[in-house]
Scaffold this motif. Sequence first.
Motif, PDB file in Angstrom:
ATOM      1  N   SER A   1       7.174   1.577   6.900  1.00 10.19           N
ATOM      2  CA  SER A   1       6.977   0.674   6.109  1.00 10.19           C
ATOM      3  C   SER A   1       5.805   1.250   5.185  1.00 10.19           C
ATOM      4  O   SER A   1       5.984   1.221   3.632  1.00 10.19           O
ATOM      5  CB  SER A   1       6.415  -0.772   6.475  1.00 10.19           C
ATOM      6  OG  SER A   1       7.560  -0.993   7.225  1.00 10.19           O
ATOM      7  N   LEU A   2       4.627   1.581   5.460  1.00  6.53           N
ATOM      8  CA  LEU A   2       3.702   2.442   4.789  1.00  6.53           C
ATOM      9  C   LEU A   2       4.147   3.466   3.935  1.00  6.53           C
ATOM     10  O   LEU A   2       3.938   3.421   2.678  1.00  6.53           O
ATOM     11  CB  LEU A   2       2.433   2.917   5.803  1.00  6.53           C
ATOM     12  CG  LEU A   2       1.572   3.454   5.033  1.00  6.53           C
ATOM     13  CD1 LEU A   2       0.343   2.427   4.252  1.00  6.53           C
ATOM     14  CD2 LEU A   2       0.543   4.297   5.890  1.00  6.53           C
ATOM     15  N   LYS A   3       4.944   4.382   4.541  1.00  8.14           N
ATOM     16  CA  LYS A   3       5.586   5.729   3.752  1.00  8.14           C
ATOM     17  C   LYS A   3       6.470   4.970   2.690  1.00  8.14           C
ATOM     18  O   LYS A   3       6.418   5.416   1.735  1.00  8.14           O
ATOM     19  CB  LYS A   3       6.211   6.514   4.696  1.00  8.14           C
ATOM     20  CG  LYS A   3       4.986   7.235   5.697  1.00  8.14           C
ATOM     21  CD  LYS A   3       5.941   8.461   6.428  1.00  8.14           C
ATOM     22  CE  LYS A   3       5.004   8.978   7.390  1.00  8.14           C
ATOM     23  NZ  LYS A   3       3.859   9.758   6.501  1.00  8.14           N
TER      24      LYS A   3
ATOM     25  N   THR B   1       4.465  -3.129  -7.680  1.00 10.41           N
ATOM     26  CA  THR B   1       3.509  -4.329  -6.868  1.00 10.41           C
ATOM     27  C   THR B   1       4.067  -4.546  -5.370  1.00 10.41           C
ATOM     28  O   THR B   1       3.346  -4.696  -4.522  1.00 10.41           O
ATOM     29  CB  THR B   1       3.848  -5.371  -7.762  1.00 10.41           C
ATOM     30  OG1 THR B   1       3.496  -5.422  -9.048  1.00 10.41           O
ATOM     31  CG2 THR B   1       3.085  -6.688  -7.102  1.00 10.41           C
ATOM     32  N   ALA B   2       5.511  -4.602  -5.327  1.00 13.20           N
ATOM     33  CA  ALA B   2       6.101  -4.879  -3.952  1.00 13.20           C
ATOM     34  C   ALA B   2       5.699  -3.575  -2.997  1.00 13.20           C
ATOM     35  O   ALA B   2       5.304  -3.593  -1.875  1.00 13.20           O
ATOM     36  CB  ALA B   2       7.640  -4.964  -4.010  1.00 13.20           C
ATOM     37  N   GLY B   3       5.915  -2.313  -3.565  1.00 16.08           N
ATOM     38  CA  GLY B   3       5.165  -0.880  -2.632  1.00 16.08           C
ATOM     39  C   GLY B   3       3.988  -1.325  -2.079  1.00 16.08           C
ATOM     40  O   GLY B   3       3.649  -0.827  -1.000  1.00 16.08           O
ATOM     41  N   ALA B   4       3.007  -1.626  -3.215  1.00 12.79           N
ATOM     42  CA  ALA B   4       1.567  -1.849  -2.641  1.00 12.79           C
ATOM     43  C   ALA B   4       1.589  -3.072  -1.859  1.00 12.79           C
ATOM     44  O   ALA B   4       0.453  -2.662  -0.806  1.00 12.79           O
ATOM     45  CB  ALA B   4       0.861  -2.414  -4.178  1.00 12.79           C
ATOM     46  N   VAL B   5       2.395  -3.932  -1.875  1.00  7.44           N
ATOM     47  CA  VAL B   5       2.121  -5.179  -0.674  1.00  7.44           C
ATOM     48  C   VAL B   5       2.500  -4.325   0.648  1.00  7.44           C
ATOM     49  O   VAL B   5       1.949  -4.663   1.657  1.00  7.44           O
ATOM     50  CB  VAL B   5       3.335  -6.205  -0.872  1.00  7.44           C
ATOM     51  CG1 VAL B   5       3.338  -7.047   0.274  1.00  7.44           C
ATOM     52  CG2 VAL B   5       2.821  -7.109  -2.510  1.00  7.44           C
ATOM     53  N   LEU B   6       3.621  -3.429   0.641  1.00  9.05           N
ATOM     54  CA  LEU B   6       4.097  -2.756   1.939  1.00  9.05           C
ATOM     55  C   LEU B   6       2.797  -1.950   2.309  1.00  9.05           C
ATOM     56  O   LEU B   6       2.606  -1.799   3.649  1.00  9.05           O
ATOM     57  CB  LEU B   6       5.319  -2.008   1.763  1.00  9.05           C
ATOM     58  CG  LEU B   6       6.416  -2.632   2.147  1.00  9.05           C
ATOM     59  CD1 LEU B   6       6.860  -3.790   1.348  1.00  9.05           C
ATOM     60  CD2 LEU B   6       7.567  -1.728   2.220  1.00  9.05           C
ATOM     61  N   VAL B   7       2.354  -1.330   1.585  1.00  6.44           N
ATOM     62  CA  VAL B   7       1.147  -0.447   1.886  1.00  6.44           C
ATOM     63  C   VAL B   7       0.145  -1.291   2.503  1.00  6.44           C
ATOM     64  O   VAL B   7      -0.706  -0.846   3.497  1.00  6.44           O
ATOM     65  CB  VAL B   7       0.661   0.507   0.567  1.00  6.44           C
ATOM     66  CG1 VAL B   7      -0.693   1.214   0.912  1.00  6.44           C
ATOM     67  CG2 VAL B   7       1.714   1.495   0.127  1.00  6.44           C
TER      68      VAL B   7
ATOM     69  N   ALA C   1      -1.549   5.080  -2.967  1.00  8.26           N
ATOM     70  CA  ALA C   1      -0.470   5.410  -2.429  1.00  8.26           C
ATOM     71  C   ALA C   1      -0.359   7.052  -2.032  1.00  8.26           C
ATOM     72  O   ALA C   1       0.013   7.352  -1.173  1.00  8.26           O
ATOM     73  CB  ALA C   1       0.585   5.103  -3.517  1.00  8.26           C
ATOM     74  N   ALA C   2      -0.823   7.523  -3.016  1.00  3.46           N
ATOM     75  CA  ALA C   2      -0.677   9.117  -2.626  1.00  3.46           C
ATOM     76  C   ALA C   2      -1.621   9.572  -1.646  1.00  3.46           C
ATOM     77  O   ALA C   2      -1.542  10.197  -0.645  1.00  3.46           O
ATOM     78  CB  ALA C   2      -1.385  10.003  -4.270  1.00  3.46           C
ATOM     79  N   ALA C   3      -2.851   8.820  -1.447  1.00  2.96           N
ATOM     80  CA  ALA C   3      -3.880   8.973  -0.401  1.00  2.96           C
ATOM     81  C   ALA C   3      -3.035   8.391   0.906  1.00  2.96           C
ATOM     82  O   ALA C   3      -3.296   9.378   2.020  1.00  2.96           O
ATOM     83  CB  ALA C   3      -5.108   8.293  -0.596  1.00  2.96           C
ATOM     84  N   ALA C   4      -2.581   7.539   0.950  1.00  2.00           N
ATOM     85  CA  ALA C   4      -1.965   7.096   1.967  1.00  2.00           C
ATOM     86  C   ALA C   4      -0.656   8.101   2.694  1.00  2.00           C
ATOM     87  O   ALA C   4      -0.869   8.222   3.756  1.00  2.00           O
ATOM     88  CB  ALA C   4      -1.165   5.798   1.852  1.00  2.00           C
ATOM     89  N   LEU C   5      -0.034   8.674   1.607  1.00  2.00           N
ATOM     90  CA  LEU C   5       1.081   9.817   2.237  1.00  2.00           C
ATOM     91  C   LEU C   5       0.202  10.949   2.608  1.00  2.00           C
ATOM     92  O   LEU C   5       0.780  11.519   3.847  1.00  2.00           O
ATOM     93  CB  LEU C   5       1.748   9.855   0.963  1.00  2.00           C
ATOM     94  CG  LEU C   5       2.873   9.089   0.563  1.00  2.00           C
ATOM     95  CD1 LEU C   5       3.620   9.259  -0.662  1.00  2.00           C
ATOM     96  CD2 LEU C   5       3.992   8.737   1.553  1.00  2.00           C
ATOM     97  N   TRP C   6      -0.697  11.317   2.002  1.00  2.00           N
ATOM     98  CA  TRP C   6      -1.362  12.692   2.517  1.00  2.00           C
ATOM     99  C   TRP C   6      -2.054  12.277   3.872  1.00  2.00           C
ATOM    100  O   TRP C   6      -1.871  13.240   4.718  1.00  2.00           O
ATOM    101  CB  TRP C   6      -2.591  13.096   1.576  1.00  2.00           C
ATOM    102  CG  TRP C   6      -3.204  14.030   1.787  1.00  2.00           C
ATOM    103  CD1 TRP C   6      -4.516  14.007   2.241  1.00  2.00           C
ATOM    104  CD2 TRP C   6      -2.885  15.318   1.855  1.00  2.00           C
ATOM    105  NE1 TRP C   6      -5.222  15.334   2.747  1.00  2.00           N
ATOM    106  CE2 TRP C   6      -4.106  16.168   2.395  1.00  2.00           C
ATOM    107  CE3 TRP C   6      -1.798  16.127   1.359  1.00  2.00           C
ATOM    108  CZ2 TRP C   6      -4.059  17.580   2.435  1.00  2.00           C
ATOM    109  CZ3 TRP C   6      -1.760  17.520   1.701  1.00  2.00           C
ATOM    110  CH2 TRP C   6      -2.944  18.159   2.047  1.00  2.00           C
TER     111      TRP C   6
END
Length: 464
Positions: A218-220, A193-199, A346-351
């Motif tokens: 921060s996004l990564k 959940t916290a990771g999704a907030v950062l994204v 999250a996977a799409a954000a990294l890609w």
Amino acid sequence: MDALDLARWQFGVITVYHFLFVPITIGMSVLVAGLQTAWVRTGKEHYLRATKFWGKLFLINFAIGVVTGIVQEFQFGMNWSDYSRFVGDIFGAPLAIEGLLAFFLESTFLGLWIFGWDKLPKKLHLATIWLASLGTILSAYFILAANSWMQHPVGYEINEARGRAELKSIGAVLTNSTTLVTFPHTITACLLTAGAVLVAVSAWHLKRRNQEDVFRPSLKLGAWVVLIAGVGVLITGDLQARVMTEQQPMKMAAAEALYDSSKPASFSIFTLGSLNGDEEVFSVRIPSLLSFMATGSPNGEVEGINNLQKEYEQAYGAGNYKPYVPVTYWSFRLMIGFGGLAMLVAAAALWFTRGGRSPRSRWLWIAGIFSIGAPLIANSFGWIFTEMGRQPWSVFGILKTSDSVSPSVGAGTVATSFIGLTLLYGVLAVIEVGLFVKYAKAGAPEIPPDTGEDAEDRPLAFAY
């Protein structure tokens, strides 16, 4: 609606609302501590700016979480006095430890962290946020120990003369097998959940090309946390499902709309049932998968709802021991689905941001921004599944929900408090969203120029 129905609705609404903030607080405490650690170790300015920025959002959620938690406890005395009297000797023990030990630990060191920026040495100040984070995690453990006792009561005996359960082993309560699988599942969900907030927040800024030196890392970070924590959620969820099958087989059967015992048992991808949830109308299933999930063997037997109903009637007497299957079935799937959606984003954000790239499609950024809702919805449905799947019990096998409500509190009184607390929570929601959006839009603070002091001894230059 009678007083019981209103009390259940009130408790459900307030609990779900409270749990919107808890995972963010727990997960963000770890990530903020990690970012500050990176700054202390490397001295890189963007880590300090990120620590200050995400720290503000963490504090907003912490404050609202505390307020909503206090209201939640108020209900035990007002709407659920028979429950409190029956289980208070046991249920109160882990909650007392949480309040006297874990909450004081997190609140004390969080105060030192907030006001110690320009007063404490770097490493000592860093220790305060790690101790505050430890306090939030310990709080979660003790609260989960109390809830796990409701799912699988241990370490007690019934005092027939006093008509209540009494504690015999606090060690058994704190090391309940249900707690040991629920705790890691919950903590990994908090990190997700916290990771999704950062994204989400980082995506909002990167879409506008604001402070890319802070929000691209921060996004990564958020995306990697979502993916790694998501794998942890899947693994711990599998372990939890097997324990649940042993301890509460009716909950597992309802989660899969499995009406008759099967060996092997198929996993339901999609099931339509009657409106009362008593029978299956149509389903699409994967053969043997449920057996593997529930027992670890593709040929294992999983008991069905109708078979368990007969067993429970023999064990506990006449009555309806089936949870409301449509809610249990769909909340289980929505929990998994929205959690998976957060991992996909999250996977799409990294890609799409690999190698310094910046996506041109506004829809990719919008998906990232709105992904903040996915884990919050997943967490909510997870708690709905956990509590609704246990019905008709408030403490499984010992105390029914219908026997837990306050006998002297009428429907009008419960309705009044329900409306009042709902309005209060509406005001809190406006405050929370307003503060969160305000500080999220403001971006990371700028760092004052170096004064020339030695880096090890220089006080942290600015406060909140």
